[in-house]
Design an enzyme around this catalytic site. Structure first.
Site, PDB file in Angstrom:
ATOM      1  N   GLY A 146      48.325  86.792 113.736  1.00 42.83           N
ATOM      2  CA  GLY A 146      49.137  87.146 112.566  1.00 42.83           C
ATOM      3  C   GLY A 146      49.393  86.023 111.596  1.00 42.83           C
ATOM      4  O   GLY A 146      50.284  86.117 110.770  1.00 42.83           O
ATOM      5  N   VAL A 147      48.594  84.939 111.686  1.00 49.49           N
ATOM      6  CA  VAL A 147      48.824  83.845 110.739  1.00 49.49           C
ATOM      7  C   VAL A 147      47.877  83.928 109.547  1.00 49.49           C
ATOM      8  O   VAL A 147      47.889  83.070 108.679  1.00 49.49           O
ATOM      9  CB  VAL A 147      48.708  82.455 111.403  1.00 49.49           C
ATOM     10  CG1 VAL A 147      49.858  82.197 112.331  1.00 49.49           C
ATOM     11  CG2 VAL A 147      47.377  82.309 112.107  1.00 49.49           C
ATOM     12  N   THR A 166      42.093  86.386 109.799  1.00 48.83           N
ATOM     13  CA  THR A 166      41.157  87.422 109.347  1.00 48.83           C
ATOM     14  C   THR A 166      41.236  87.601 107.844  1.00 48.83           C
ATOM     15  O   THR A 166      40.210  87.730 107.165  1.00 48.83           O
ATOM     16  CB  THR A 166      41.486  88.763 110.036  1.00 48.83           C
ATOM     17  OG1 THR A 166      41.659  88.513 111.421  1.00 48.83           O
ATOM     18  CG2 THR A 166      40.409  89.776 109.835  1.00 48.83           C
ATOM     19  N   SER A 222      52.327  70.500 130.756  1.00 49.76           N
ATOM     20  CA  SER A 222      53.394  70.038 129.859  1.00 49.76           C
ATOM     21  C   SER A 222      54.796  70.440 130.312  1.00 49.76           C
ATOM     22  O   SER A 222      55.787  70.085 129.663  1.00 49.76           O
ATOM     23  CB  SER A 222      53.139  70.531 128.441  1.00 49.76           C
ATOM     24  OG  SER A 222      53.279  71.920 128.402  1.00 49.76           O
ATOM     25  N   LYS A 230      54.939  73.929 119.064  1.00 52.10           N
ATOM     26  CA  LYS A 230      56.120  73.891 119.926  1.00 52.10           C
ATOM     27  C   LYS A 230      57.369  73.613 119.105  1.00 52.10           C
ATOM     28  O   LYS A 230      58.433  74.215 119.334  1.00 52.10           O
ATOM     29  CB  LYS A 230      55.942  72.824 121.013  1.00 52.10           C
ATOM     30  CG  LYS A 230      54.910  73.235 122.063  1.00 52.10           C
ATOM     31  CD  LYS A 230      54.653  72.118 123.049  1.00 52.10           C
ATOM     32  CE  LYS A 230      53.660  72.548 124.122  1.00 52.10           C
ATOM     33  NZ  LYS A 230      53.269  71.457 124.999  1.00 52.10           N
TER      34      LYS A 230
HETATM   35  P1  ADP Z   1      45.132  87.015 112.287  1.00 48.96           P
HETATM   36  O1  ADP Z   1      43.717  87.308 111.957  1.00 48.96           O
HETATM   37  O2  ADP Z   1      45.433  85.535 112.210  1.00 48.96           O
HETATM   38  O3  ADP Z   1      45.611  87.568 113.556  1.00 48.96           O
HETATM   39  P2  ADP Z   1      45.658  88.536 109.967  1.00 48.96           P
HETATM   40  O4  ADP Z   1      44.716  87.840 109.050  1.00 48.96           O
HETATM   41  O5  ADP Z   1      45.250  89.840 110.480  1.00 48.96           O
HETATM   42  O6  ADP Z   1      46.042  87.628 111.163  1.00 48.96           O
HETATM   43  O7  ADP Z   1      47.078  88.614 109.227  1.00 48.96           O
HETATM   44  C1  ADP Z   1      48.079  89.544 109.561  1.00 48.96           C
HETATM   45  C2  ADP Z   1      48.784  89.977 108.322  1.00 48.96           C
HETATM   46  O8  ADP Z   1      49.592  88.939 107.822  1.00 48.96           O
HETATM   47  C3  ADP Z   1      47.819  90.315 107.227  1.00 48.96           C
HETATM   48  O9  ADP Z   1      48.260  91.448 106.585  1.00 48.96           O
HETATM   49  C4  ADP Z   1      47.860  89.103 106.329  1.00 48.96           C
HETATM   50  O10 ADP Z   1      47.558  89.440 105.017  1.00 48.96           O
HETATM   51  C5  ADP Z   1      49.275  88.657 106.485  1.00 48.96           C
HETATM   52  N1  ADP Z   1      49.406  87.221 106.247  1.00 48.96           N
HETATM   53  C6  ADP Z   1      49.237  86.249 107.142  1.00 48.96           C
HETATM   54  N2  ADP Z   1      49.431  85.044 106.584  1.00 48.96           N
HETATM   55  C7  ADP Z   1      49.735  85.247 105.302  1.00 48.96           C
HETATM   56  C8  ADP Z   1      50.055  84.403 104.196  1.00 48.96           C
HETATM   57  N3  ADP Z   1      50.085  83.085 104.322  1.00 48.96           N
HETATM   58  N4  ADP Z   1      50.302  84.977 103.029  1.00 48.96           N
HETATM   59  C9  ADP Z   1      50.271  86.311 102.897  1.00 48.96           C
HETATM   60  N5  ADP Z   1      49.996  87.166 103.885  1.00 48.96           N
HETATM   61  C10 ADP Z   1      49.728  86.657 105.087  1.00 48.96           C
END
Ligand code: ADP
Length: 899
Positions: A423-424, A427, A795, A838
């Site tokens: 969720g960062v 993708t 750790s 962390k």
């Molecule tokens: P991952 O692939 O890292 O698990 P995703 O790319 O699927 O995560 O991102 C999850 C959701 O969070 C998506 O809808 C993405 O657009 C949103 N998101 C994550 N980081 C950001 C960011 N920095 N700015 C705007 N939206 C973000």
């Protein structure tokens, strides 16, 4: 059948509404005494009286006159008392008496003037059968009368005085002598012949169809023709106009010619109907025949093993293959395969698999590529900024990557690998790269892939063989130069079925991927035009050779402040849009966004945060949809434009429809709605939709309230996490019990920790001097909560020691302090990984102080300043340093650290 009848000078008149009784015809009528009448029915109420007095009560059943009456809504002058008498006769067809209803006949107290037209000519009738019924308890009387029409009469004067209408009449029947004279008339003879012929024709036609003509034939022979004309006509369905004109035809010649015309018309209509039926039947049997023949043809072809459909299919396949743009060597291979296929019978084993294979060859994008636009770095940067908040370093690196591609399109730069918790935005960054390059994007999930064949495909000798995920992905995307995301590349494992990582090595190696060999495809495929981007949660599980081919870009997770911005600028607008809402309908104040971040999510990324907004948006959508309905129902009823609908409304008065004319009220509705239904999210609504808060800052304080518990910081697939360590002692033999799904490394850390504590027990004043063994007569149990989650790694060393010291010293650890670090047997604190994650996790959990190994100082540069400014970072070189910071008050181990 009616013989010539003597008519009296006056007859009681029974009105027939919109109906005609012709001489020689029979009719069955029912008269009922109603309690309430529509006004026109007053006349028919009179009918009951008539039947009662003229037919029922009389010994000898007399004659009555049947007179057609017609409604005429268009006539208006109505107030006069029943105007009796005969209106002026103006031609045969319009000889009607117009009367209106009077006050005498008011039934419900209101005057409802209705105009009816009495026809001037009627038919005298006699009752053949009469029955009477009384309904209880209403006392309503019903008469059922079967009447036979006898002869025509003319109304001279109509009177409505008395319980029912009566009329002075004159007979229109010819005398015998007159009739004989007419019969001599040559015109009449011709007409009779004509009528007879037509009637015979009709009868024989009916005979064929219904076998009922016999009796009518007899009538045709016996009855005088002018009477028969009436009987014939009476048995057809005719319009009222036609019936009346027949009634008005007093002259036998006129009557015969009219009847001939009507019978002929009936005959024609039967013939037309017959023709249509025959045609339909003919068509049906033709299609049935066709179907049968086709079935037979198919069976014959099957017998011969000769199938046209398949031939067509193969021709189409060949055409597709020709247009696929295969390289010449592959084209030759494909043709060879096609020739083999053509020789095969469809039932033959291997036919299908060969065809599916060729379909794949034809579908693969050998040359088809998305046209790469001239790369505009500024636009690419804008796009990245527009899609993602923050991530400055990552974006910078992507721009560098794109810049190199711009200068040298065939540059074989490293494969970018985004590493970070879920969720960062890994993708979505990859898809932004595709968008910036104007290429198609395809994602291939590698999570859980353990079989090399998943990457490279199965050889076609296997049953159920299929191409690998890469070739399949290319087939799906339909171009040979997409941006291909190898998702979760760290989740591939290896077992007896081979090592997917080694296949990936070939894929990612620019030297080798020019001729990638998929086992199923069995011909080389050029992957060099594909731009690969990989994602992983952690770097460690990625095999080093594979890692070597990638450039790792870390996305460690977001701070609360970053999450707030991401939510406000990206997630909320997007989620609202996805649910068909906007901020006009649902407003989420910043304070509520913060609350959700603190109390409902504690993840490194923003995926759960996005889910929470989605939940709120769904709830709001339900309300909006409900209100939408409510608004439309409460609108005014509009006049219906369609006359058809108008009519329906008039008929079914209790049924009313509400129609909102299109385009007129939509704006009104939405404005009315906007004002009434703007939803502002508050704490109560959050609790109602998302449930009670899942996290709060008191958690650490509650959990370390008893001695024996310490707060550690660990690193998981989901980023950094706070991990509590619980230790307890009980009577036993000095054994150590460990629970919480621990791996070998962490178990060893626990042993090291216990050994160290036992060794330093006296120094640490954990046991009286004379009793140096802290384990004397007791067992120790150490548990890592969240028992279902597997844990491992070195750790937790310092955390374990702190928990044990707390247990033995019966002192509580500070609730605001978390720690991480590996410990050696001699008490040295060694550096660990994932410091940034962390520290972010500690910050998320509301921790105020973090104890880190001194040698991790360098990692602090990666931590956002906003987070560091809220935390006290304490560096430890030895275990004693950790203990000194972890407890409140005077610490016996302070001097020890100086030793
Ligand atoms: P991952 O692939 O890292 O698990 P995703 O790319 O699927 O995560 O991102 C999850 C959701 O969070 C998506 O809808 C993405 O657009 C949103 N998101 C994550 N980081 C950001 C960011 N920095 N700015 C705007 N939206 C973000």
């Amino acid at each position: 059948m009616a013989e010539s009848v003597e008519l009296p000078g006056r007859l009681a008149i029974l009105p027939f509404r919109n109906k005609v009784l012709l001489p020689g015809a029979f009719i069955r009528i029912r008269c009922t005494s109603h309690s309430r009448f529509p006004f026109l029915f007053v006349l028919f109420w009179c009918s009951v009286k008539l039947v009662e007095q003229e037919l029922w009560q009389r010994e000898e059943k007399g004659l009555i006159g049947i007179l057609p009456v017609r409604d005429a809504a268009e006539m208006t002058s109505m107030d006069s008392v029943l105007s009796q008498g005969v209106g002026s006769e103006s031609g045969e067809r319009s000889s009607k008496v117009q009367i209106s209803t009077s006050d005498n006949h008011k039934v419900d107290g209101k005057s409802h003037p209705e105009v009816i037209h009495w026809h001037k000519r009627g038919v005298a009738a006699r009752a053949l059968h009469l029955s009477r019924g009384v309904e209880k308890p209403s006392g309503r009387v019903t008469y059922i009368v079967v009447l036979e029409g006898l002869c025509r009469f003319n109304v001279e004067e109509l009177s409505t005085r008395g319980p029912y209408c009566t009329a002075k009449i004159s007979s229109l029947e010819m005398t015998k002598a007159e009739m004989e004279q007419v019969e001599q008339d040559p015109d009449f003879v011709t007409l009779s012949r004509q009528f007879k012929a037509t009637a015979m024709e009709l009868i024989s036609l009916l005979e064929q169809k219904q076998k009922t003509g016999g009796r009518i034939k007899v009538l045709l022979e016996t009855l005088p023709l002018h009477k028969l004309a009436d009987i014939f006509v009476a048995s057809f369905e005719m319009s009222l106009e036609e019936q009346l004109s027949m009634l008005d035809s007093v002259d036998p010649k006129v009557r015969l010619s009219k009847a001939t015309e009507l019978v002929d018309r009936h005959l024609q209509s039967i013939r037309v109907a017959e023709k249509i039926t025959q045609k339909v039947e003919g068509q049906l049997s033709k299609s049935q025949k066709e179907f049968l023949l086709r079935q037979q043809m198919r069976a014959i072809k099957e017998e011969l093993g000769d199938n046209d459909d398949d031939e067509d299919d193969l021709a189409a396949l060949e055409r597709k293959m020709q247009s696929a743009g295969m390289p010449s060597n592959i084209w030759k291979h494909a043709q060879r395969e096609l020739r083999r296929l053509k020789k095969m019978q469809p039932q033959q084993p291997g036919y299908n698999s060969s065809r599916v294979y060729l379909e794949l060859l034809a579908d693969l994008p050998w040359q088809k590529a998305s046209e790469e636009q001239e790369l505009d770095l500024k636009a690419a940067k804008d796009r990245l900024d527009c899609d993602h908040y923050g991530l400055a370093k990552v974006k910078q690196r992507i721009i560098e990557y794109l810049a190199v591609r711009k200068l040298k399109p065939d540059a074989r730069g490293p494969v970018l690998c985004f590493v970070g918790p879920p969720g960062v935005g890994k993708t979505s960054l990859a898809s932004s790269i595709a968008a910036a390059l104007g290429r198609k994007f395809v994602r291939i999930s590698l999570g859980g892939v353990k079989d090399e064949a998943d990457i490279r495909g199965h050889r076609r000798t296997y049953i159920g063989s299929m191409p690998g995920r890469l070739i399949d992905g290319l087939k799906r995307v339909g171009v040979c130069n997409p941006v291909m995301l190898l998702d979760e590349i760290d989740k591939t494992g290896s077992d007896v079925r081979g090592d997917p990582a080694s296949a990936l090595l070939e894929v990612l190696d620019p030297e080798q991927n020019k001729s990638f060999n998929d086992h199923y495809l069995n011909v080389p495929y050029d992957l060099s035009k594909v731009i690969f981007v990989a994602t992983a949660n952690r770097v460690q599980p990625i095999p080093p050779p594979l890692l070597d081919r990638m450039e790792v870009i870390e996305l460690p997770g977001y701070t609360a402040e970053e999450k707030l911005r991401i939510a406000m600028q990206h997630l909320i607008p997007r989620v609202l849009d996805q649910h068909g809402l906007n901020s006009e309908y649902l407003q989420i104040p910043e304070a509520m966004v913060k609350l959700v971040i603190q109390r409902y999510t504690r993840e490194a990324g923003v995926r759960n945060l996005e889910r929470n907004w989605a939940a709120l948006a769904r709830a709001a959508a339900v309300r909006v949809a409900e209100q939408d309905q409510a608004v439309s129902v409460s609108k005014d009823v509009h006049k219906l434009a369609s006359p058809l609908l108008d009519n329906r409304l008039a008929e079914g008065a209790e049924m009313e429809m509400e129609v909102l004319p299109m385009g007129v009220n939509n704006n009104e509705i939405s404005t009315a709605f906007k004002i009434s239904s703007r939803l502002v999210v508050d704490e109560a609504m959050l609790e109602k939709i998302l449930g009670p808060p899942r996290f709060d800052d008191r958690e650490a304080a509650d959990r370390v309230a008893t001695p024996g518990v310490s707060v550690g910081l660990v690193w998981t697939n989901f980023g950094g996490e706070v991990q509590f360590v619980e230790a307890t002692a009980m009577i036993g033999n000095g054994e150590l019990h460990l629970t919480g799904q621990l791996g070998d490394v962490i178990k060893e850390s626990a042993k090291i920790a216990l050994t160290w504590v036992r060794a330093r027990a006296a120094d640490l004043k954990l046991a009286p001097a004379e009793e140096k063994n802290v384990l004397q007569g007791r067992d120790i149990h150490i548990h890592f909560p969240a028992g279902a989650v597997p844990k491992d790694g070195p750790s937790a060393g310092v955390t374990l020691v702190t928990a044990l010291v707390s247990l033995f010293s019966q002192k509580c650890v500070r609730a605001d302090t978390a720690m991480t670090g590996e410990m050696t047997l001699r008490g040295l604190v060694l550096p660990v990984g994932g410091i940034k994650d962390k520290i972010l996790a500690a910050h998320r959990h509301g921790i105020k102080r973090v104890i880190l190994p001194e040698r991790n100082l360098k990692d602090l540069v990666e931590v956002p300043a906003s987070v560091l400014s809220n935390l006290e970072i304490l560096l430890a070189k030895r275990m004693e340093d950790v203990l000194e910071q972890a407890f409140d008050g005077v610490s016996p181990w302070r001097q020890l650290s100086k030793l």
